[in-house]
Design an enzyme around this catalytic site. Structure first.
Site, PDB file in Angstrom:
ATOM      1  N   GLY A   1    -122.129  34.043  20.161  1.00 35.85           N
ATOM      2  CA  GLY A   1    -121.067  34.756  20.607  1.00 35.85           C
ATOM      3  C   GLY A   1    -119.852  34.628  19.859  1.00 35.85           C
ATOM      4  O   GLY A   1    -119.811  33.676  18.939  1.00 35.85           O
ATOM      5  N   PRO A   2    -118.800  35.342  19.767  1.00 36.95           N
ATOM      6  CA  PRO A   2    -117.947  35.301  19.131  1.00 36.95           C
ATOM      7  C   PRO A   2    -116.909  33.811  19.769  1.00 36.95           C
ATOM      8  O   PRO A   2    -117.291  33.188  20.632  1.00 36.95           O
ATOM      9  CB  PRO A   2    -116.722  36.430  19.567  1.00 36.95           C
ATOM     10  CG  PRO A   2    -117.762  37.368  20.202  1.00 36.95           C
ATOM     11  CD  PRO A   2    -118.731  36.703  20.676  1.00 36.95           C
ATOM     12  N   PRO A   3    -116.001  33.335  18.760  1.00 41.16           N
ATOM     13  CA  PRO A   3    -115.081  32.037  19.051  1.00 41.16           C
ATOM     14  C   PRO A   3    -114.493  32.448  20.408  1.00 41.16           C
ATOM     15  O   PRO A   3    -114.024  33.085  20.631  1.00 41.16           O
ATOM     16  CB  PRO A   3    -114.325  31.821  18.029  1.00 41.16           C
ATOM     17  CG  PRO A   3    -115.192  32.691  16.774  1.00 41.16           C
ATOM     18  CD  PRO A   3    -115.699  33.833  17.442  1.00 41.16           C
ATOM     19  N   GLY A   4    -114.465  31.200  21.158  1.00 44.26           N
ATOM     20  CA  GLY A   4    -113.699  31.349  22.480  1.00 44.26           C
ATOM     21  C   GLY A   4    -114.374  31.855  23.456  1.00 44.26           C
ATOM     22  O   GLY A   4    -113.466  32.042  24.524  1.00 44.26           O
ATOM     23  N   THR A   5    -115.593  32.247  23.613  1.00 46.32           N
ATOM     24  CA  THR A   5    -116.114  32.996  24.497  1.00 46.32           C
ATOM     25  C   THR A   5    -116.910  31.912  25.669  1.00 46.32           C
ATOM     26  O   THR A   5    -117.254  32.465  26.790  1.00 46.32           O
ATOM     27  CB  THR A   5    -117.298  33.943  24.144  1.00 46.32           C
ATOM     28  OG1 THR A   5    -118.298  33.403  23.191  1.00 46.32           O
ATOM     29  CG2 THR A   5    -116.520  35.153  23.596  1.00 46.32           C
TER      30      THR A   5
ATOM     31  N   LYS B   1    -119.195  29.120  24.805  1.00 39.67           N
ATOM     32  CA  LYS B   1    -120.640  28.736  24.470  1.00 39.67           C
ATOM     33  C   LYS B   1    -120.653  27.097  24.813  1.00 39.67           C
ATOM     34  O   LYS B   1    -121.399  26.638  25.598  1.00 39.67           O
ATOM     35  CB  LYS B   1    -120.822  29.015  23.239  1.00 39.67           C
ATOM     36  CG  LYS B   1    -120.937  30.378  22.712  1.00 39.67           C
ATOM     37  CD  LYS B   1    -121.342  30.521  21.514  1.00 39.67           C
ATOM     38  CE  LYS B   1    -120.411  30.400  20.434  1.00 39.67           C
ATOM     39  NZ  LYS B   1    -119.174  30.917  20.497  1.00 39.67           N
ATOM     40  N   THR B   2    -119.587  26.370  24.289  1.00 39.69           N
ATOM     41  CA  THR B   2    -119.525  25.156  24.264  1.00 39.69           C
ATOM     42  C   THR B   2    -119.151  24.670  26.026  1.00 39.69           C
ATOM     43  O   THR B   2    -119.707  23.554  26.354  1.00 39.69           O
ATOM     44  CB  THR B   2    -118.369  24.340  23.676  1.00 39.69           C
ATOM     45  OG1 THR B   2    -118.631  24.664  22.177  1.00 39.69           O
ATOM     46  CG2 THR B   2    -118.448  22.789  23.562  1.00 39.69           C
TER      47      THR B   2
ATOM     48  N   GLU C   1     -91.809  53.242  14.053  1.00 38.01           N
ATOM     49  CA  GLU C   1     -92.291  52.906  15.429  1.00 38.01           C
ATOM     50  C   GLU C   1     -92.358  54.013  16.333  1.00 38.01           C
ATOM     51  O   GLU C   1     -93.413  54.517  16.874  1.00 38.01           O
ATOM     52  CB  GLU C   1     -91.826  51.825  16.086  1.00 38.01           C
ATOM     53  CG  GLU C   1     -91.751  50.470  15.441  1.00 38.01           C
ATOM     54  CD  GLU C   1     -93.058  50.011  15.185  1.00 38.01           C
ATOM     55  OE1 GLU C   1     -94.077  50.303  15.879  1.00 38.01           O
ATOM     56  OE2 GLU C   1     -93.355  49.120  14.074  1.00 38.01           O
TER      57      GLU C   1
ATOM     58  N   ASP D   1    -100.797  48.943   8.803  1.00 39.40           N
ATOM     59  CA  ASP D   1    -101.640  50.278   9.304  1.00 39.40           C
ATOM     60  C   ASP D   1    -102.471  50.767   8.230  1.00 39.40           C
ATOM     61  O   ASP D   1    -103.760  51.339   8.445  1.00 39.40           O
ATOM     62  CB  ASP D   1    -100.502  51.396   9.399  1.00 39.40           C
ATOM     63  CG  ASP D   1     -99.558  50.920  10.433  1.00 39.40           C
ATOM     64  OD1 ASP D   1     -99.669  50.296  11.405  1.00 39.40           O
ATOM     65  OD2 ASP D   1     -98.077  51.272  10.266  1.00 39.40           O
TER      66      ASP D   1
END
Length: 648
Positions: free
Chosen positions: A237-241, A243-244, A461, A535
């Site tokens: 999975g992506p970082p920070g999801t 797993k650890t 903007e 952009d």
């Protein structure tokens, strides 16, 4: 007896240093007994006093020791005199002999002897006998000879003990056990506070991991039906999801030994160390089975073999991987050792590592959805002193695309912002400011901007806001600011729809809205600037993905040049011809240019509203959805019951 009393009455542990101390005391005792007991030193005196006593006939004998010291013995009659009473020393040992009464250091022995002869010549009856003696301290000389060797051996033993001590502490801490595993062991004696209750969301991943833990606790439940537990599970999975975090929960829940280490722990500068550590790790795990091995960031050693290996520098890593493959496939069915691993780069892993029989299960840990984000917020909000009216549903909708680690950062940043403002609790606005801070960067209100630049930023903007408000599939704007944040001079927050699939018209509308800033500069000033860099980067990536990955271009056709296995990154040639490359480049340029012209057309039709919006932005610096509704009216495309924001 109570447990505390038992602990207090424990005998001290035996230490080898006691032996060293006893030996030193024995040597010192021998030194004292051999050197000082037999001849206790006399009272100090001078040569002049000695010659005075000698002339008076008080001296019975003088012993010259090693030609440098004189020991003086008085006659029995002299000892009875008052001036000599304090010179009589008690005998420490019965066999030690008579102790001298006086002693002094000689200068020149020849002069001393001449003076003695001169006095005796004048007084023939003097009974003094001059004697010579050589004293040797055998034990002292022996110790002095032995001392350098003792010091060398002691230093050597100290260094060896430090170098062979366990763990990785200190440089050279593993010279003798460098091939040993560096895994950290968690077992029933180790307090691990993380449990599955602390893992919010990830229901599917938790279910599969809990099944592995349940097997190790109750293997008969599965083996009785003939089933076999998977030998390995790979968390992808992506970082920070999380797993650890999921692995930490396994360590806390499983009442079995849990070996935790990183893939980089196998990497060392010495040849063969990685493979040796793999062997030692699995040996320890088998001895303590049932057990779990967790290897974090396994891509450090699990990368596909034979890729870009021109210099031979990856041979050691490949040897480590080969040993890991052998150990995993060499398990017996009853060893009850399971390998968990985590990576966010599954595409670079070796195919042999991913096959059935090694990592049987691949558990995908994706970014959380709205419901899972709410659960994650509830976990991270527990330690915070938050306001009573704080709505976690609102917070979860504020953070689309955020991982679990991002949400933890939002909660922490909100608490810091509230503390900075002197508040007693963390409020809703603090969380909004935290999201703005994390996504857009820190506000730089003191940044010097010329009025002309500020006007250009305001229209830029306002162009984004106008087009996103008027297009059906573009994410409508919720908030826009011209206060510099991070590296940008302006920032805008949108209402993205969380889609699982994206259609061409949705991508084209988003590209048109992204190009609205540059289009507004062209329409108002008839000039363009470098302010549209981010952009342009975004739309170029989107257009290239449409043409080369998703097959959404009519001219190129239903083709994709995307390789999910990651093989192309090592190739030297493109997977298409030069003619196709020209076609792809032209198609990407045409798509972007078409949306740019479309944005210009929309803004020219709404030039007066664009100007009003930009002027209001120049005055207020920050405007919200309500300000857009006053100028453009309610948008028929917005779901007004939701309130989700994110910065583009």
């Amino acid at each position: 007896m109570s447990k505390d009393n038992k602990l207090n009455t424990k005998k001290p542990k035996f230490s080898p240093y006691w032996i060293y101390g006893i030996i030193i005391v024995i040597f010192l005792g021998i030194q004292v007994l051999s050197g000082g007991m037999g001849s206790t030193t006399g009272s100090p005196t001078t040569q002049d006093k000695f010659f005075e006593y000698f002339e008076n006939g008080d001296i019975e004998k003088v012993v010259i020791i090693n030609r440098i010291q004189a020991r003086v013995y008085l006659t029995p009659e002299a000892i009875t005199k008052a001036e000599h009473k304090n010179t009589v020393k008690p005998q420490l040992l019965p066999m030690s002999g008579k102790a001298p009464n006086y002693q002094f250091q000689l200068g020149d022995l020849q002069n001393f002897e001449d003076k003695i002869d001169e006095i005796k010549a004048e007084n023939v009856d003097l009974p003094t006998v001059l004697d010579y003696k050589i004293e040797e301290n055998l034990w002292g000389d022996f110790l002095l000879t032995l001392l350098p060797f003792v010091l060398i051996i002691g230093v050597w033993i100290f260094i060896m003990r430090r170098m062979s001590s366990g763990g990785g502490g200190g440089a050279g801490g593993q010279i003798f056990n460098i091939g040993k595993s560096k895994a950290k062991l968690f077992d029933q004696n180790t307090e691990v506070k993380t449990s599955f209750k602390d893992v919010a969301g990830l229901e599917g991943a938790k279910e599969e991991v809990q099944e592995i833990v349940d097997f190790l606790k109750n293997p008969e439940k599965y083996t009785s039906l003939g089933g076999k537990i998977p030998k390995g599970a790979l968390l992808i999975g992506p970082p920070g999801t999380g797993k650890t975090l999921l692995a930490k929960a396994v360590a806390g829940e499983a009442k079995v030994p849990f070996f935790s280490l990183s893939g980089s722990d196998f990497v060392e500068m010495f040849v063969g160390v990685g493979a040796s550590r793999v062997r030692d790790l699995f040996k320890q795990a088998k001895e303590k089975s049932p057990a779990i091995i967790f290897i974090d960031e396994i891509d450090a050693i699990g990368r596909a073999r034979g890729k870009a290996n021109f210099s031979g520098s990856n041979d050691e890593r490949e040897n480590t991987l080969n040993q890991l493959l052998t150990e995993m496939d060499g398990f017996g069915t009853n060893t009850n050792v399971i390998v968990l691993a985590a990576t966010n780069r599954a595409d670079v892993l070796d195919k042999a590592l991913m096959r059935a029989g090694r990592f049987d299960r691949q558990i995908f840990v994706d970014l959380p959805d709205v419901r899972e984000r709410k659960e994650i917020f509830e976990v991270h909000l527990k330690p915070l002193k938050k306001a009573k009216d704080l709505n976690t549903d609102f917070l979860s909708k504020q953070t689309p695309g955020f991982s679990g680690a991002d949400i933890a950062n939002v909660c922490n940043e909100a608490a810091l912002i509230a503390a900075r403002k002197g508040k007693k609790s963390v409020e809703k606005q603090d969380f909004l400011d935290a999201v703005d801070r994390i996504v857009g960067g820190l506000e730089k209100k003191n940044k010097i901007i010329t009025p002309e630049e500020k006007k250009a930023v305001a229209f830029h903007e306002a162009g984004h806001a106008t087009i996103s408000w008027l297009l059906e599939h573009a994410a409508p704007l919720i908030k826009v600011t011209i206060v510099p944040r991070g590296r940008s001079l302006g920032a805008a927050w949108y209402l993205p729809e969380e889609r699982l699939i994206v259609r061409p018209e949705q991508m084209l509308d988003e590209m048109c809205a992204a190009l609205g800033g540059r289009a507004a500069e062209k329409v108002i000033f008839n000039k363009i600037s470098t302010g549209a860099l981010s952009d342009l980067e975004k739309v170029t990536k989107q257009a290239r993905a449409m043409v080369t990955i998703y097959g959404l271009s009519d001219k190129v056709g239903n083709l994709t040049y995307y390789d999910s296995s990651g093989q192309n990154e090592y190739g030297f040639t493109k997977p298409y011809s030069e003619r196709t490359a020209e076609l792809i480049d032209k198609e990407i340029s045409d798509i972007i240019e078409e949306q740019y012209q479309r944005a210009i057309k929309i803004l020219e039709e709404n030039k007066d509203k664009l100007t009003l919006l930009a002027e209001e932005l120049l005055v207020k610096e920050v405007i919200f959805k309500d300000n857009l509704e006053e100028i453009f009216g309610k948008s028929p495309f917005i779901k007004h019951d939701e309130d989700i924001t994110e910065e583009e």
